[in-house]
Design a protein around this motif. Structure first.
Motif, PDB file in Angstrom:
ATOM      1  N   GLN A  88     -18.501   5.747   4.267  1.00 27.19           N
ATOM      2  CA  GLN A  88     -17.585   4.607   4.465  1.00 27.19           C
ATOM      3  C   GLN A  88     -16.990   4.119   3.145  1.00 27.19           C
ATOM      4  O   GLN A  88     -15.850   3.634   3.125  1.00 27.19           O
ATOM      5  CB  GLN A  88     -18.320   3.441   5.144  1.00 27.19           C
ATOM      6  N   ALA A  89     -17.747   4.231   2.048  1.00 28.28           N
ATOM      7  CA  ALA A  89     -17.241   3.774   0.748  1.00 28.28           C
ATOM      8  C   ALA A  89     -16.038   4.608   0.313  1.00 28.28           C
ATOM      9  O   ALA A  89     -15.045   4.074  -0.190  1.00 28.28           O
ATOM     10  CB  ALA A  89     -18.350   3.857  -0.307  1.00 28.28           C
ATOM     11  N   VAL A  90     -16.118   5.926   0.518  1.00 29.38           N
ATOM     12  CA  VAL A  90     -15.022   6.825   0.140  1.00 29.38           C
ATOM     13  C   VAL A  90     -13.830   6.615   1.074  1.00 29.38           C
ATOM     14  O   VAL A  90     -12.678   6.488   0.635  1.00 29.38           O
ATOM     15  CB  VAL A  90     -15.490   8.296   0.190  1.00 29.38           C
ATOM     16  N   ILE A  91     -14.103   6.567   2.362  1.00 28.26           N
ATOM     17  CA  ILE A  91     -13.046   6.415   3.375  1.00 28.26           C
ATOM     18  C   ILE A  91     -12.342   5.074   3.217  1.00 28.26           C
ATOM     19  O   ILE A  91     -11.110   4.984   3.298  1.00 28.26           O
ATOM     20  CB  ILE A  91     -13.647   6.589   4.783  1.00 28.26           C
ATOM     21  N   SER A  92     -13.097   4.016   2.968  1.00 30.73           N
ATOM     22  CA  SER A  92     -12.502   2.681   2.769  1.00 30.73           C
ATOM     23  C   SER A  92     -11.596   2.667   1.551  1.00 30.73           C
ATOM     24  O   SER A  92     -10.481   2.133   1.590  1.00 30.73           O
ATOM     25  CB  SER A  92     -13.598   1.625   2.587  1.00 30.73           C
ATOM     26  N   TYR A  93     -12.078   3.238   0.460  1.00 35.78           N
ATOM     27  CA  TYR A  93     -11.337   3.241  -0.802  1.00 35.78           C
ATOM     28  C   TYR A  93      -9.965   3.886  -0.615  1.00 35.78           C
ATOM     29  O   TYR A  93      -8.929   3.302  -0.962  1.00 35.78           O
ATOM     30  CB  TYR A  93     -12.162   4.009  -1.832  1.00 35.78           C
ATOM     31  N   TYR A  94      -9.964   5.084  -0.050  1.00 37.88           N
ATOM     32  CA  TYR A  94      -8.689   5.780   0.136  1.00 37.88           C
ATOM     33  C   TYR A  94      -7.879   5.177   1.280  1.00 37.88           C
ATOM     34  O   TYR A  94      -6.643   5.228   1.259  1.00 37.88           O
ATOM     35  CB  TYR A  94      -8.932   7.279   0.320  1.00 37.88           C
ATOM     36  N   GLY A  95      -8.563   4.563   2.240  1.00 39.23           N
ATOM     37  CA  GLY A  95      -7.856   3.871   3.314  1.00 39.23           C
ATOM     38  C   GLY A  95      -7.064   2.682   2.794  1.00 39.23           C
ATOM     39  O   GLY A  95      -5.917   2.466   3.191  1.00 39.23           O
ATOM     40  N   VAL A  96      -7.666   1.918   1.892  1.00 37.42           N
ATOM     41  CA  VAL A  96      -6.974   0.766   1.299  1.00 37.42           C
ATOM     42  C   VAL A  96      -5.745   1.244   0.522  1.00 37.42           C
ATOM     43  O   VAL A  96      -4.648   0.667   0.633  1.00 37.42           O
ATOM     44  CB  VAL A  96      -7.914  -0.037   0.375  1.00 37.42           C
ATOM     45  N   LEU A  97      -5.909   2.309  -0.270  1.00 40.11           N
ATOM     46  CA  LEU A  97      -4.774   2.832  -1.046  1.00 40.11           C
ATOM     47  C   LEU A  97      -3.668   3.351  -0.134  1.00 40.11           C
ATOM     48  O   LEU A  97      -2.477   3.113  -0.391  1.00 40.11           O
ATOM     49  CB  LEU A  97      -5.252   3.934  -1.996  1.00 40.11           C
ATOM     50  N   LEU A  98      -4.037   4.054   0.932  1.00 38.54           N
ATOM     51  CA  LEU A  98      -3.042   4.565   1.876  1.00 38.54           C
ATOM     52  C   LEU A  98      -2.276   3.426   2.555  1.00 38.54           C
ATOM     53  O   LEU A  98      -1.105   3.577   2.902  1.00 38.54           O
ATOM     54  CB  LEU A  98      -3.717   5.441   2.937  1.00 38.54           C
ATOM     55  N   ALA A  99      -2.943   2.290   2.721  1.00 40.25           N
ATOM     56  CA  ALA A  99      -2.292   1.125   3.344  1.00 40.25           C
ATOM     57  C   ALA A  99      -1.376   0.398   2.367  1.00 40.25           C
ATOM     58  O   ALA A  99      -0.654  -0.530   2.765  1.00 40.25           O
ATOM     59  CB  ALA A  99      -3.354   0.165   3.877  1.00 40.25           C
ATOM     60  N   GLY A 100      -1.397   0.800   1.091  1.00 39.66           N
ATOM     61  CA  GLY A 100      -0.589   0.123   0.076  1.00 39.66           C
ATOM     62  C   GLY A 100      -1.337  -0.988  -0.641  1.00 39.66           C
ATOM     63  O   GLY A 100      -0.760  -1.699  -1.464  1.00 39.66           O
ATOM     64  N   GLY A 101      -2.613  -1.158  -0.304  1.00 40.30           N
ATOM     65  CA  GLY A 101      -3.396  -2.252  -0.862  1.00 40.30           C
ATOM     66  C   GLY A 101      -4.002  -1.935  -2.215  1.00 40.30           C
ATOM     67  O   GLY A 101      -3.887  -0.826  -2.741  1.00 40.30           O
ATOM     68  N   ILE A 102      -4.661  -2.942  -2.774  1.00 45.15           N
ATOM     69  CA  ILE A 102      -5.388  -2.819  -4.040  1.00 45.15           C
ATOM     70  C   ILE A 102      -6.874  -2.979  -3.738  1.00 45.15           C
ATOM     71  O   ILE A 102      -7.285  -3.968  -3.121  1.00 45.15           O
ATOM     72  CB  ILE A 102      -4.938  -3.904  -5.043  1.00 45.15           C
TER      73      ILE A 102
END
Length: 567
Positions: A88-102
């Motif tokens: 979940q840590a890896v998926i969340s990290y790249y998920g936030v970036l894919l969403a345009g977030g920081i």
């Protein structure tokens, strides 16, 4: 950036490491997208018996991204991640970036006060956390700008039957059972992944300007500061890591012991693995015997760590029972690496262990020894490709000659944009593109750098400057010492006096007299510790850095209490 210009240390570079690199000007998350496209079935993660492919990691990251956008996350919004090393840590990290977030990396060990401060300071709208952390998160929600919480559970990525057993283990370990209920502001990870929506709004990202990460410093000098790292900063340091480790023929397997919520583990394990197509072995916490078993069974080739990690493994009573020969590349960071530790660890593995140097503000790595050449004893190595470094006089701020001691300053594409909402503090450390590190050191005539100590840790006793690292190196040569840290504590006569906090190896009974004799043969009298305190363990950060300041503060409190009682 010192692109291509010759520096003293470039003469030390082996032929296979470039002096300069052509950096991709693209978002960090594009690397995951490319891996999933080119090698969809290649294994990306291993977690306690469960494996995920690059395609699975990318698809799940897109689902998290789509859901975050449905909650109102837009480009530049901050999303906190409060997770140990789990899928979940890896998926969340790249998920936030894919969403345009920081991404705002948040230590799962934080207490409510620390969490509240970081959420308020960053302005995070959403947090992704473990179920056992939900009560803590809920308690700070009302006093922060948090609008939504996404909750996940360790068991969701455990294979059968571990997924059924784990809730009982968790209850016994944490004495806590959290009942999860979906609501308008509480969202369940497993429900999100069941959705078919992977359509995300793609924002134009300017890698050199747009932030990927707010990484908070440890806060040893006042409140923690959010280090602003751009996509370009992180991509650059990742590409430098790849160049430094050199061409590797097969798929690497990287041991993920270092926490991803710390910038060192995030760059050298997570981002490195995604960028190169390596498989990550995720360990949610450091347990020496678990690490030894994992190395023997999973055969990792790359093992970034910290000195305390290697020391704990070397001193495990069963270490010689395990086959650790798969490990061929280890870069140690976060704290000085004693020579004895390096030599012993290389003997029990098939690999090279070298010391590097960096800081959160530089994504983090700026220097390292070469893996394929012998480590220069006591040195943190030479600057990485496209990285410039100088030693500056601490009064005049002018560059000094080789061999002279001063403050280390660095410059390169991995250096931060600044501190979040802290213009004055940014201006204090960033001057004309140079990052003033606060570390004291020197450069030798070949371009190798040496860290003498933190500017704030230097001891001034009787007018003499004493550097704790030098004294620590001497004491690490004493066979019975497992760990040691040197600090200056108040002294009415000398101003400060040298104190050693010592952890003995198992079976050793140390005493002050023998250590005093040992040190006096190797150090000038004014550098020899006047006080020894023998401890069962030393306080450390999550990444294994010894908390010298905490020990000093505790001693000061004891002195103040004793003084008030004697009045």
């Amino acid at each position: 950036m010192n692109q291509g210009s010759e520096k003293l240390w470039h003469a030390q570079y082996p032929e296979d490491i470039p002096i300069t690199i052509d950096y991709d000007k693209k978002p960090l998350h594009d690397y995951l997208k490319e891996r999933a496209s080119k090698h969809p079935k290649m294994k990306a993660l291993y977690f306690v018996g469960k494996e995920l492919t690059f395609e699975e990691v990318y698809t799940q990251s897109k689902k998290i991204a789509a859901y975050l956008q449905s909650l109102g996350v837009e480009k530049g919004d901050r999303v906190a991640i409060m997770l140990p090393n789990t899928p979940q840590a890896v998926i969340s990290y790249y998920g936030v970036l894919l969403a345009g977030g920081i991404v705002v990396q948040t230590n799962p060990l934080y207490q409510e006060r620390e969490l509240e401060y970081q959420v308020q300071d960053s302005g995070a709208k959403v947090i992704i956390c473990l179920d056992i952390l939900l009560p803590k998160v809920s308690n700070v929600k009302e006093t922060t700008g948090l609008e939504h919480v996404i909750v996940t559970q360790i068991k969701e990525y455990l294979p059968f039957p571990k997924n059924l057993i784990y809730p009982y283990v968790q209850k016994k370990q944490y004495n806590l059972v959290v009942k999860l209920e979906e609501s308008s502001d509480t969202h369940l990870w497993n429900k999100i992944l069941q959705k078919n929506n992977v359509q995300i709004k793609e924002y134009d990202i300017d890698p050199q300007e747009d932030l990927a990460l707010l990484q908070y410093t440890g806060g040893t000098t006042g409140y923690p500061k959010g280090v602003m790292l751009t996509h370009y900063n992180l991509v650059a340091n990742g590409l430098m890591s790849i160049a430094w480790l050199g061409k590797r023929e097969e798929q690497d397997i990287v041991l993920g012991v270092l926490p991803f919520f710390h910038v060192y583990g995030m760059t050298t394990v997570m981002n490195y693995s995604i960028m190169t197509g390596a498989k990550m072995i995720l360990l949610p916490k450091f347990e020496p015997e678990d690490v030894l078993k994992t190395i023997e069974k999973q055969r990792p080739t790359v093992f970034p760590g910290a000195p305390t990690i290697y020391i704990a493994l070397l001193n495990h009573p069963k270490v010689k029972q395990f086959d650790l020969s798969s490990v061929n590349a280890c870069v140690s960071g976060s704290a000085p690496l004693p020579s004895e530790v390096q030599e012993q660890f290389e003997k029990i593995t098939n690999g090279n262990l070298v010391e590097g140097y960096g800081l959160t503000e530089s994504s983090p790595v700026t220097h390292s020894n070469f893996l394929k050449l012998r480590r220069v004893n006591g040195s943190v190595g030479v600057p990485w490709p496209d990285t410039d470094a100088r030693i500056m006089d601490m009064e005049t701020m002018e560059e000094v000659e080789p061999g002279e001691i001063g403050e280390i300053a660095v410059k390169g594409p991995q250096v931060m944009k600044g501190y979040w909402n802290r213009e004055e503090e940014t201006n204090n450390v960033l001057k004309d593109g140079w990052l003033f590190t606060g570390d004291i050191g020197y450069m030798d005539e070949k371009g190798y750098f040496y860290v003498v100590d933190r500017k704030k840790d230097m001891i001034i006793a009787g007018g003499y400057n004493i550097y704790p690292r030098e004294v620590e190196e001497v004491l690490y040569e004493f066979e019975g010492i497992q760990e040691v840290v040197i600090a200056g504590i108040p002294d009415p006569y000398r101003g400060e006096t040298v104190k050693a906090y010592v952890v003995a190896k198992q079976g050793w009974d140390l005493n002050e007299e023998e250590l005093d004799v040992f040190c006096r043969k190797r150090l000038a009298a004014y550098k020899v510790p006047r006080i020894y305190e023998f401890m069962d363990e030393l306080p450390k950060t999550a990444v294994g850095k010894i908390l010298r300041r905490k020990l000093v503060e505790e001693d000061k409190k004891k002195m103040e209490t004793a003084a008030s009682e004697s009045v």
